[in-house]
Motif scaffolding. Sequence first.
Motif, mmCIF file in Angstrom:
data_model
loop_
_atom_site.group_PDB
_atom_site.id
_atom_site.type_symbol
_atom_site.label_atom_id
_atom_site.label_comp_id
_atom_site.label_asym_id
_atom_site.label_seq_id
_atom_site.Cartn_x
_atom_site.Cartn_y
_atom_site.Cartn_z
ATOM 1 N N ARG A 52 0.829 -1.204 0.000
ATOM 2 C CA ARG A 52 0.000 0.000 0.000
ATOM 3 C C ARG A 52 0.862 1.252 0.000
ATOM 4 N N SER A 61 -3.115 3.319 -8.537
ATOM 5 C CA SER A 61 -4.381 2.877 -7.972
ATOM 6 C C SER A 61 -4.241 1.439 -7.489
ATOM 7 N N GLU A 63 -6.467 -0.693 -7.782
ATOM 8 C CA GLU A 63 -7.264 -1.563 -8.644
ATOM 9 C C GLU A 63 -6.399 -2.461 -9.516
ATOM 10 N N LEU A 65 -4.253 -4.365 -8.553
ATOM 11 C CA LEU A 65 -4.035 -5.614 -7.839
ATOM 12 C C LEU A 65 -5.277 -6.493 -7.786
ATOM 13 N N LEU A 66 -6.410 -5.967 -8.260
ATOM 14 C CA LEU A 66 -7.657 -6.731 -8.216
ATOM 15 C C LEU A 66 -7.685 -7.793 -9.304
ATOM 16 N N PRO A 67 -8.483 -8.841 -9.128
ATOM 17 C CA PRO A 67 -8.640 -9.838 -10.188
ATOM 18 C C PRO A 67 -9.285 -9.213 -11.426
ATOM 19 N N ILE A 70 -13.144 -8.460 -11.438
ATOM 20 C CA ILE A 70 -13.585 -7.329 -10.614
ATOM 21 C C ILE A 70 -13.158 -6.012 -11.261
ATOM 22 N N GLN A 71 -11.983 -5.973 -11.880
ATOM 23 C CA GLN A 71 -11.565 -4.774 -12.604
ATOM 24 C C GLN A 71 -12.563 -4.446 -13.710
ATOM 25 N N LYS A 74 -15.853 -3.108 -12.264
ATOM 26 C CA LYS A 74 -15.719 -1.716 -11.839
ATOM 27 C C LYS A 74 -15.687 -0.783 -13.046
ATOM 28 N N GLY A 112 -10.483 -15.104 -12.472
ATOM 29 C CA GLY A 112 -10.827 -14.484 -11.202
ATOM 30 C C GLY A 112 -12.165 -14.980 -10.689
#
Length: 190
Positions: A52, A61, A63, A65-67, A70-71, A74, A112
């Motif tokens: 972080r 951002s 984001e 790091l998101l799967p 989910i990206q 969003k 994901g």
Amino acid sequence: MTDAAGARPESPVDRAIREAVERGEFDDLPGKGKPLPGAGRIGPVDGDWWVRGYLQREGLSGEALLPPSIQLRKELDRLDDTVARFTDERRVREHVEEVDARVVDHMRYPAGPRVPIRRPDADAVVARWRAAREARDGTGPASEERTTGVGRPGHGVPSEPARRRWWSRFRRRRRARPGPTGADTDGRAG
């Protein structure tokens, strides 16, 4: 290798560290005796505090790091906000087509967690883009609806049809069948 109290044997790594401490090789390190930089400042101390901190320091951002699923979800949720900055309809349609291509790729080869994702409707996005633009500029039918009340239910312009509730598909329709006495089977006279 073992203590006099009978503790477990010392590993080679532990022995090398102990010998280096005894020689004083760790005495002049920068930051000695101080907490790790950013460990408590970014939030509760956990194993990912440094990730972080890196993202914050680099201005990135979280984001990324998101799967992927989910990206994509969003991005679909922000689609209207994203196209609001475009100035012409052609660019809006191109962007929606790009997003739609990514949605189709995800549907073919999902990655994901499973997240409900629907393909964007280019015509609906363009219609919302036009309405938002007209409302922002103060021209067109969107501004007229705000000032005159036209477009609301019961004010001259029919609103869009109501959506069926999810549970309505479980309701059974009663069919009127004539019974032996001339009345329908549901008790009504026919």
